[in-house]
Write a protein that holds these residues in place. Structure first.
Motif, PDB file in Angstrom:
ATOM      1  N   THR A 490      -5.573  -3.167   6.564  1.00  0.00           N
ATOM      2  CA  THR A 490      -4.647  -1.387   6.213  1.00  0.00           C
ATOM      3  C   THR A 490      -5.896  -0.095   6.695  1.00  0.00           C
ATOM      4  N   VAL A 522      -1.101   4.435   3.775  1.00  0.00           N
ATOM      5  CA  VAL A 522      -0.031   3.965   4.823  1.00  0.00           C
ATOM      6  C   VAL A 522       0.689   3.812   5.113  1.00  0.00           C
ATOM      7  N   PHE A 524       3.265   1.112   7.861  1.00  0.00           N
ATOM      8  CA  PHE A 524       3.543  -0.168   8.435  1.00  0.00           C
ATOM      9  C   PHE A 524       4.951  -0.444   9.093  1.00  0.00           C
ATOM     10  N   PHE A 535      -0.924   0.367  11.568  1.00  0.00           N
ATOM     11  CA  PHE A 535      -1.095   1.266  10.525  1.00  0.00           C
ATOM     12  C   PHE A 535      -0.570   2.660  11.312  1.00  0.00           C
ATOM     13  N   SER A 537      -1.981   6.592   9.313  1.00  0.00           N
ATOM     14  CA  SER A 537      -2.513   7.267   8.399  1.00  0.00           C
ATOM     15  C   SER A 537      -1.870   8.325   8.084  1.00  0.00           C
TER      16      SER A 537
END
Length: 575
Positions: A490, A522, A524, A535, A537
């Motif tokens: 992460t 973040v 996914f 991920f 940002s």
């Protein structure tokens, strides 16, 4: 050998022994097998019957089977290859029966079928996430939506923004509904619920259905007027349409000594207005909050965990009036003997009344507060859980083993594990096989959804100290298998997590909030098979508990995030 040949009986015995030995070898190579039809857990109502057939493979003896029953009900029309199970004429809660067929040729070979018996009283339905499909294109053709979950009655309907769709009952855990072209003509986010027919207004949890054009990436920015100033130490945020105007509203608890609840009514453009009577005074610190209909009137209510002392807590219900205002439920509040940071709602005994589950943070127990249907709750009944479940922090609800009864998953941070508790149908629970399941270091939150499209609930669990998200894929029997592939990093210390189709591509995505070193959000993006892209940002450098909703009605899922340090609420909109 010459002596044997002179004795005819010896020859016969020798031949029999040889043939028997060959028969044993053949059976060892092809052991007896037993299969049942149906082979998966069945869910029927009281007074109904179910025919069960069995097939025995590799049994040259022709001896067939013996049948046995554990639990309520009785057998009829029993033969060597079939039997009819008769459910009891009356049950007060969800009850389980186990039918077993055992080979008479090889008693070590058997198969069992679990049957869940429901009362005629409809349960409070529960919808799994995601809907199938999870989203739609604006202006696209009409389609059939599949809704999976549990507790669906034969006359249940799927409602799209409060309007009943033409619904087909498939089973207790699946409905299909025809969504007409007109309902998706323009961009927006629909609220989907399942309503069971009956004297009470039994509606499910709300699942959002975005109608939007797919986007390649996801980002957020502050809404006008965001952040919104709040009182001291805001703790947890929940979303619902509290005043019935079709716009998502927000409730925020405050964890200072004289706690309150802020009710912020959405204006439909990402801005909010304090509801009449808000903030609601409580008088003690308020923590976790969730939305549910606890008195069956079709209006969203609030269940709030409040801290009565440094070592004890109270669970209080506030009944919604349907206009954004709330009143405390009548009767006494439910007193907990220790601090309990989180609660989860569901109809855990199938009686058509919403109940609460409370995972205790400092002991290995789970408290169940059965609902009375009027907004009040029975006093807690504790269920022991494995010692490794010590430190339970967040609870996810769903039917993890397909028996039509709600189960619980608990993130247990101090044990670095997730505990799966399978419901017995009467409000009690038992550990699933293989539970607790080790995950990463210090899991704190978790969410349940079908992440790989196989119709079975999976779990996504952020691990604070590991800086990862663990994906556990459900096997449909209450057990889970870690997803293959490298860890989902992460880029920080992940705390809270939320899910939804954020980019409108029809696949479930995960939004994770990192604390401390990263202090960001973040995302996914899901691949639809239980895996996720690395991920990406966002431009959000904020941290705190969050909730997901479409606050401006454009089909894009947005975020509401509490900032406990600066006493404010961020409304983060997708552009």
């Amino acid at each position: 050998m010459r002596g044997i040949l002179r004795n005819p009986m010896a020859c016969v015995n020798l031949l029999a022994a040889i043939l028997a030995g060959c028969g044993d070898a053949k059976m060892a190579a092809n052991p007896v097998s037993v299969t049942l039809d149906p082979s998966t857990t069945q869910i029927i109502q009281q007074g109904q019957n179910l025919k069960i057939s069995a097939t025995v493979g590799n049994d040259s003896s022709g001896k067939g089977l013996s049948w046995s029953l554990s639990g309520p009900g009785s057998f009829a029309n029993q033969t060597a290859t079939s039997v009819t199970y008769n459910a009891p004429g009356s049950v007060s809660n969800l009850e389980k029966a186990m039918v077993t067929a055992m080979s008479l040729a090889d008693p070590t070979q058997s198969k069992s079928l679990q049957i869940t018996v429901r009362s005629l009283t409809a349960a409070v339905p529960f919808i799994n996430r995601p809907l199938v499909p999870p989203s739609a294109l604006p202006g696209g053709p009409g389609f059939v939506m599949t809704v999976n979950g549990t507790g669906f009655a034969s006359g249940a309907t799927v409602e799209f923004n409060g309007n009943a769709l033409t619904t087909t009952f498939v089973s207790d855990h699946q409905l299909t509904a025809a969504v007409p072209t007109g309902d998706i003509a323009t961009a927006g986010t629909a609220s989907i619920v399942v309503a069971n027919s009956g004297t009470a207004h039994l509606t499910s949890n709300v699942v959002f259905f975005p109608v939007a054009t797919p986007e390649a990436s996801v980002n957020f920015s502050d809404a006008a007027g965001s952040p919104i100033p709040l009182g001291i130490n805001p703790a947890v945020v929940a979303v619902a349409d509290f005043n019935g105007d079709g716009k998502q509203d927000v409730a925020v608890t405050h964890a200072f000594n004289q706690g309150t609840i802020d009710i912020l009514l959405g204006n439909g453009d990402g801005t909010f207005t304090q509801a009449p009577g808000s903030p609601i005074p409580i008088g003690i610190a308020a923590g976790y909050i969730l939305v549910g209909d606890f008195n069956g009137d079709g209006k969203p209510d609030l269940a709030v965990q409040e801290e009565s002392t440094n070592t004890a807590a109270i669970i209080e219900v506030f009944l919604g009036n349907g206009d954004g205002t709330f009143v405390p439920a009548p009767g006494p509040t439910s007193f907990m003997e220790e601090l309990s940071p989180v609660i989860a709602a569901g109809d855990f005994n199938g009686d058509g009344k919403l109940d609460l589950a409370v995972a205790h943070h400092f002991s290995n127990s789970l408290s169940i507060l059965l609902g009375n249907g009027d907004g009040t709750l029975a006093q807690p009944v504790d269920t022991p859980v494995p010692a490794d479940a010590l430190g339970g922090s967040i609870i996810a609800t769903g039917d993890f083993n397909g028996d039509g009864i709600l189960d619980l998953a608990i993130a247990t941070g101090r044990a670095n594990a997730t505990t799966i508790l399978l419901g017995n149908g009467d409000g009690t629970f038992a550990p699933a096989p293989g539970s607790p399941i080790l995950v990463g270091d210090s899991p704190g939150f978790l969410v349940a959804a079908d992440l790989n499209g196989d119709g079975k609930l999976d779990l996504a669990i952020p691990n604070f100290l590991s800086g990862t998200v663990t994906i556990l894929l459900g096997n449909g029997d209450g057990t889970f298998t870690p997803a293959s592939g490298p860890p989902m990093l992460t880029g920080g210390e992940p705390n809270s997590i939320a899910l939804g189709d954020f980019n409108g591509d029809g696949k479930v995505d995960l939004v994770v909030q990192n604390q401390f070193s990263a202090n960001n959000i973040v995302i996914f993006l899901g691949n639809g098979d239980g895996t996720f892209a690395p991920f990406s940002s966002t431009n959000v450098a904020k941290t705190g508990p969050m909730a997901v909703a479409d606050f401006k009605g454009d089909g894009r899922l947005d975020l509401a995030m509490v900032d406990s340090f600066d006493n404010q609420l961020f409304i983060l909109l997708q552009p």
